[in-house]
Scaffold this active site. Structure first.
Site, PDB file in Angstrom:
ATOM      1  N   GLU A   1     -40.898  37.037 -32.873  1.00  0.00           N
ATOM      2  CA  GLU A   1     -40.283  38.362 -32.763  1.00  0.00           C
ATOM      3  C   GLU A   1     -39.419  38.724 -33.969  1.00  0.00           C
ATOM      4  O   GLU A   1     -39.419  39.867 -34.427  1.00  0.00           O
ATOM      5  CB  GLU A   1     -39.449  38.468 -31.478  1.00  0.00           C
ATOM      6  CG  GLU A   1     -40.272  38.551 -30.194  1.00  0.00           C
ATOM      7  CD  GLU A   1     -40.766  37.190 -29.702  1.00  0.00           C
ATOM      8  OE1 GLU A   1     -40.397  36.158 -30.298  1.00  0.00           O
ATOM      9  OE2 GLU A   1     -41.522  37.165 -28.709  1.00  0.00           O
TER      10      GLU A   1
ATOM     11  N   HIS B   1     -37.565  38.697 -17.845  1.00  0.00           N
ATOM     12  CA  HIS B   1     -38.684  39.616 -18.090  1.00  0.00           C
ATOM     13  C   HIS B   1     -38.467  40.958 -17.404  1.00  0.00           C
ATOM     14  O   HIS B   1     -39.428  41.674 -17.122  1.00  0.00           O
ATOM     15  CB  HIS B   1     -40.008  39.019 -17.593  1.00  0.00           C
ATOM     16  CG  HIS B   1     -40.529  37.892 -18.438  1.00  0.00           C
ATOM     17  ND1 HIS B   1     -39.938  36.661 -18.492  1.00  0.00           N
ATOM     18  CD2 HIS B   1     -41.599  37.829 -19.274  1.00  0.00           C
ATOM     19  CE1 HIS B   1     -40.621  35.871 -19.314  1.00  0.00           C
ATOM     20  NE2 HIS B   1     -41.630  36.555 -19.809  1.00  0.00           N
TER      21      HIS B   1
END
Lengths: 324, 329
Positions: free
Chosen positions: A60, A129
């Site tokens: 990321e 999440h």
């Protein structure tokens, strides 16, 4: 007008942008071959080729850092971070690089990039999440934060975001990807920073954004049967946010509830309440109420998560309080 | 370290060009050090005294349209990539007429017109920016390449490892330049990093080279070879330049953590002295060298005067640059 799913509406905006501008590129984890973890980027690799639509490694920090560098070097990158929780690993690139480049280099460049990412619970994805972290970005001068509430807005706001010269965090609620809504393909992009009145009413204003706008509309429906007229303002963009539109609505209803799925404490709602208690103090007939998630991580179990997420009943209770 | 080579194949004009560029960086930083001590430069400055052969040797292998992302010790990268001297001093002295309007200062000098994508206040953060810039060159097929300058202190940053991997996977046109001065801020790098940069590059299949980073001719030759391969589409390359940091991590750092022996030996590695010995062996008249020194002194004096004459930045103008002004959608 055709009905389109939220995910498809995003896909269509990406498709249009890739077709219209050869400097637009798309990259992220599993966005190319696999078509994205939620299928949002399906078909784009086949249409635009692997030079412009790329799968990245699970990196990321490098994905977003590379997007910033590419945006400073003539491209308009659109990157996807698979779950908003994962932006924690990429914060330097957004906060210290993308947000500040224009300012700290004296206006020499802008950083025309879009970071797309899904937030939100409701799918039992658990504490890492499900988070709604948009307030982190809204706090950073130099970033813009856009959160659509329906398929048509998702398409029209994303087109505006891609055309925008500044770095934008574009937040999609993952529980909405399969939601259908009406969409007119000939519609224009929506100006970022402008709210709209999703439902007109007289007695109380609910300000919200993203999927929570639909919760507000459900609450408004139920309250209508009790002759309580609710106005729902969809911010569409939280940085910049349309304080004039919120103040205008408050000036009509004199009562305000702010709703978001994110944790209430230190959230976007806190900023809205602070501003309205300042510039809208004379309009208020009751204290402003906030509705959001409690101060705890998003829990996994269905029973826990359903208690955690703000719902229409929570909104109705808040409306009753401001009308009491 | 081997002594500087006195390769007669290097044209005299090239030697003097390198000399002038290295001297510019050295003297600019010496002057900044003084201005800082006198309170004319605010904030923090990180000097690269002793490392001038790296920036000059590498950027002389690049073209104007190539891009470069730098780090917090980036004065040399900026000047040797072509940032104009007056606007450089104006910036570091915090003036409106500075290259960044006085908003960035020493740690954020950037000049898009010469492909200088910015010094950087975050260790390792410029590396993925250069990767992205290389991606832009590749997609736009413009023939340019990117360079990332970082110190050995960045080797333990995860984003460096991610960047090596991404650049290798995508065969990006990028030169990674590690300026290995042995120090990660206040700590010796052998206590910070368990591998070395060339081994790390090798893991990702990135070819690398290793040079005496205090020998500008060696640096230039190695960089040129790597740049040729990169431009030919062969993907990323790593260049490790072993060099020496003379000053502290920042100005004002008394460097009590460095051994006396090490400090005393630094003059043996001085890249400018090394090049002077080459110049002297080539029997280049001393007056030509002296003329370069005078020229650099005059330029720096003028830049400092320009810096002093600059205006304080305008707050409203600064605030107006947080976002791009856009009309309509």
């Amino acid at each position: 007008m055709a009905e389109v799913r939220f995910g498809k509406a995003v896909n269509m905006a990406l498709d249009d942008a890739l077709a219209a501008d050869p400097t637009v590129i798309l990259f992220g984890e599993d966005v190319a071959e696999a078509g994205g973890p939620f299928g949002v980027t399906r078909g784009l690799l086949e249409k635009y080729g692997d030079r412009r639509v790329r799968d990245t490694p699970i990196s990321e920090a490098a994905i977003v850092g590379a997007a910033v560098g590419a945006a400073m070097s003539g491209l308009k990158p659109i990157v996807e971070i698979m779950f908003m929780d994962f932006v924690a690993i990429a914060m330097d690139a957004m906060v210290n690089q993308a947000a500040k480049a224009r300012f700290m280099f004296g206006g020499q460049c802008s950083v025309p990039m879009v970071l797309r990412t899904p937030h939100g619970g409701g799918v039992n994805a658990g504490p890492q999440h499900s988070q709604c972290l948009e307030a982190w970005f809204a706090h950073i001068p130099g970033l813009k934060v856009v959160v659509p509430s329906n398929p048509s807005d998702a398409n029209r706001l994303l087109r505006a975001a891609i055309a925008d010269p500044d770095p934008i965090v574009f937040v999609e609620n993952k529980a909405m990807y399969s939601l259908k809504g009406e969409f007119d393909e000939s519609s224009e992009p929506i100006e970022i920073g402008k709210a709209y009145v999703a439902r007109a009413g007289n007695d109380v204003t609910i300000v919200s954004y993203g999927a929570a706008v639909n919760t507000a509309l459900q609450a408004a429906d139920k309250l209508a049967s009790r002759n309580i007229s609710v106005e729902v303002v969809d911010l569409r963009s939280i940085q910049p946010w349309d304080e004039e539109a919120v103040l205008a609505s408050l000036s009509r209803t004199h009562r305000l509830v702010v709703l978001h799925e994110a944790v209430t404490a230190f959230g976007v709602g806190a900023e809205i309440v602070a501003r309205m208690s300042d510039i809208g103090f004379d309009e208020l007939d009751a204290p402003i109420k906030r509705v959001g998630a409690p101060f705890m991580p998003t829990p996994f179990a269905k029973s826990l998560e359903s208690q955690y997420l703000p719902n229409a009943e929570d909104v109705i209770a808040a409306v009753e309080q401001v009308l009491a | 370290m081997s002594p500087a080579k006195s390769d007669n194949s290097v044209p005299k004009s090239r030697l003097l060009e390198f000399y002038e560029q290295m001297l510019l960086v050295r003297e600019a930083e010496n002057r900044l050090s003084k201005l800082f001590a006198d309170g004319e430069v605010p904030g923090f400055i990180h000097l690269s005294v002793g490392q001038e052969a790296v920036c000059v040797g590498v950027t002389s292998a690049l073209k104007r349209e190539d891009t470069l992302a730098s780090n917090h010790r980036g004065h040399g990268h900026a000047l040797s990539k072509g940032v104009e001297l007056n606007s450089f001093f104006l910036e570091i002295m915090g003036k409106e007429e500075g290259i960044c309007g006085g908003r960035g200062g020493s740690m954020h000098v950037a000049d898009m017109s010469v492909g200088m994508l910015g010094a950087n206040g975050i260790v390792g953060a410029g590396i993925p920016l250069a990767v992205g810039s290389a991606l832009a060159h590749q997609v736009r097929e413009n023939g340019a390449i990117a360079a990332a300058f970082f110190g050995d202190g960045a080797l333990a940053e995860g984003v460096l490892h991610e960047s090596f991997n991404l650049a290798a996977l995508w065969k990006l046109p990028i030169l990674f330049v590690c300026e290995n001065n042995g120090w990660s801020e206040f700590s010796p790098t052998d206590r910070q990093f368990g591998a070395n940069v060339r081994e790390l590059a090798g893991v990702f299949g990135i070819p690398s080279d290793y040079v005496d980073g205090d020998d500008v001719l060696d640096v230039h030759d190695a960089a040129s070879d790597l740049v040729t391969a990169i431009r030919a589409g062969e993907g990323p390359r790593v260049l490790e330049c072993v060099t020496h940091r003379v000053r502290g991590h920042f100005e004002g750092d008394s460097q009590k953590y460095r051994a006396e022996d090490e400090m005393n030996s630094l003059s043996n590695h001085d890249p400018i002295a090394k090049l002077e010995s080459v110049i002297s062996k080539r029997r280049i008249p001393k007056k030509e060298v002296a003329a370069i020194r005078e020229k650099i002194d005059a330029k720096i004096n003028a830049a400092v005067e320009a810096g002093r004459a600059g205006n304080a930045p305008d707050f409203d103008r600064a605030q107006a640059d947080v976002y791009t002004a856009v009309r309509g959608v």
